[in-house]
Scaffold this motif. Structure first.
Motif, PDB file in Angstrom:
ATOM      1  N   PHE A  75     -14.393 -74.504 -20.470  1.00  0.00           N
ATOM      2  CA  PHE A  75     -14.513 -73.090 -20.119  1.00  0.00           C
ATOM      3  C   PHE A  75     -14.095 -72.912 -18.669  1.00  0.00           C
ATOM      4  O   PHE A  75     -13.981 -73.892 -17.918  1.00  0.00           O
ATOM      5  CB  PHE A  75     -15.937 -72.551 -20.341  1.00  0.00           C
TER       6      PHE A  75
ATOM      7  N   CYS B  87     -20.508 -66.591 -20.610  1.00  0.00           N
ATOM      8  CA  CYS B  87     -21.178 -67.875 -20.867  1.00  0.00           C
ATOM      9  C   CYS B  87     -21.503 -68.034 -22.353  1.00  0.00           C
ATOM     10  O   CYS B  87     -22.008 -67.110 -22.983  1.00  0.00           O
ATOM     11  CB  CYS B  87     -22.451 -67.924 -20.024  1.00  0.00           C
ATOM     12  N   GLN B  88     -21.220 -69.226 -22.885  1.00  0.00           N
ATOM     13  CA  GLN B  88     -21.518 -69.510 -24.291  1.00  0.00           C
ATOM     14  C   GLN B  88     -22.921 -70.072 -24.480  1.00  0.00           C
ATOM     15  O   GLN B  88     -23.434 -70.092 -25.591  1.00  0.00           O
ATOM     16  CB  GLN B  88     -20.497 -70.512 -24.850  1.00  0.00           C
TER      17      GLN B  88
ATOM     18  N   TYR C  68     -24.851 -76.247 -21.887  1.00  0.00           N
ATOM     19  CA  TYR C  68     -24.076 -77.361 -22.426  1.00  0.00           C
ATOM     20  C   TYR C  68     -24.814 -78.671 -22.181  1.00  0.00           C
ATOM     21  O   TYR C  68     -25.343 -78.911 -21.095  1.00  0.00           O
ATOM     22  CB  TYR C  68     -22.691 -77.434 -21.750  1.00  0.00           C
TER      23      TYR C  68
ATOM     24  N   ASN D 127     -19.787 -67.511 -16.294  1.00  0.00           N
ATOM     25  CA  ASN D 127     -19.760 -68.915 -15.886  1.00  0.00           C
ATOM     26  C   ASN D 127     -19.582 -69.026 -14.380  1.00  0.00           C
ATOM     27  O   ASN D 127     -18.752 -68.338 -13.782  1.00  0.00           O
ATOM     28  CB  ASN D 127     -18.613 -69.658 -16.578  1.00  0.00           C
TER      29      ASN D 127
ATOM     30  N   ILE E 200     -23.862 -77.209 -27.489  1.00  0.00           N
ATOM     31  CA  ILE E 200     -24.129 -75.936 -26.800  1.00  0.00           C
ATOM     32  C   ILE E 200     -25.413 -75.331 -27.366  1.00  0.00           C
ATOM     33  O   ILE E 200     -25.546 -75.153 -28.579  1.00  0.00           O
ATOM     34  CB  ILE E 200     -22.960 -74.942 -26.991  1.00  0.00           C
TER      35      ILE E 200
ATOM     36  N   PRO F  20     -27.283 -72.008 -27.536  1.00  0.00           N
ATOM     37  CA  PRO F  20     -27.044 -70.579 -27.251  1.00  0.00           C
ATOM     38  C   PRO F  20     -28.129 -69.990 -26.354  1.00  0.00           C
ATOM     39  O   PRO F  20     -29.302 -70.391 -26.441  1.00  0.00           O
ATOM     40  CB  PRO F  20     -27.066 -69.931 -28.640  1.00  0.00           C
TER      41      PRO F  20
END
Lengths: 220, 75
Positions: free
Chosen positions: A41, A47-48, A51, A92, A106, A108
């Motif tokens: 990313f 943002c996902q 991590y 991010n 990941i 969430p």
């Protein structure tokens, strides 16, 4: 090879979770694999989530406008990264790329939020720490990418207050300015003279007058 | 000009370096401690702060934003 549940238990954020909660995290995990050199990313993107490195090595870095890079972290198995955006929901803070063939998980953001169980004090603390982390990352970025002139210009722009306004006018010695921009007093004295010569500020006795904000902004 | 140079008499050892370095003779020792006796003569060069080995002298700067409309008032 530990199970995913055992792996999650090794992550500091999740060590104290109940069996039910850890299963909730496991269920929500998204597994992704990346080849060496692949970007996970970029800084500034939405943002996902949080991590976690399952295997391999992930390089976390900031890039200047001029293309210079500073590596903030080499994340290894068991490490987490992108923590601040995952908790505060912002964009991010840094970029990430795979230094070698890697697997990441990941978590969430919604899962992280649900673990807080609606505790407003906990959420406020996490958001406060995330904001502090963003600020400190900005400090590192400034020290790494900007010259003393740019950093002092940014400091003056951020502090300058018009006289007669509600906020009190800040007062700083050259030593204090030096400490705030990671330099020394002599350099600050020289840079102030340069800024004055360029027409960005005017020094009148004990007053530093910011007379050209646009010029200062161009120096940042 | 209002001079806002600050002297911490607890930190000051009365060495007199600030008096020697003051090219405007604005500072003098009075009873063994520095006093800004001629504030109007001080040009705020900050040399006294630079050479004070105990950090007793501070020369803070006010950081003031000059808004475009302020220009006419200053002229």
């Amino acid at each position: 090879m530990p199970s995913r549940i055992d792996f999650l238990r090794m992550i500091p954020y999740f060590t104290g979770l109940s069996e039910e909660e850890i299963k909730q995290v496991d269920k929500a995990l998204v597994e992704r694999s990346f080849a060496k050199g692949q970007i996970l990313f970029l800084d500034g993107e939405p943002c996902q989530g949080l991590y976690l490195v399952g295997a391999g090595r992930i390089r976390i870095f900031k890039t200047s406008e001029g293309g210079r890079e500073i590596v903030m972290l080499i994340a290894r198995p068991g490490d987490s990264f992108n923590d601040a955006p995952a908790f505060d929901g912002g964009s991010n803070l840094m970029s990430a790329s795979a230094s070698e063939s890697s697997t990441v998980y990941i978590v969430p953001r919604q899962t992280l939020v649900s673990l807080l169980g609606g505790c407003s004090a906990g959420a406020a603390i996490v958001n406060g720490l995330a904001a502090r982390l963003r600020h400190l990352t900005g400090v590192v970025e400034d020290l790494s990418f900007h010259s003393v002139t740019g950093r002092l210009a940014k400091l003056l722009l951020g502090l300058a207050v018009a006289e007669g306004k509600s906020a009190s006018v800040p007062r700083l010695t050259q030593d204090e300015m030096a400490a705030m921009v990671g330099s020394v007093r002599d350099v600050i004295g020289r840079v102030l003279r340069v800024l004055e010569k360029d027409g960005a500020i005017r020094i009148e006795g004990h007053r530093i007058m910011v007379v050209n904000q646009e010029l200062l902004r161009n120096m940042v | 000009m209002t001079v806002i140079l600050e002297i911490d008499l607890d930190k000051c050892t009365g060495c007199g370096d600030c008096v020697v370095k003051c090219s405007m003779q604005a500072v003098e020792l009075v009873n063994g401690k520095p006093v800004m006796v001629r504030p109007d003569d001080c040009d705020y060069c900050t040399e006294c702060e630079t050479f004070c080995t105990t950090g007793a002298i501070s020369c803070p700067f006010e950081i003031i934003l000059v808004l475009p409309e302020d220009t006419s008032e200053e002229e």
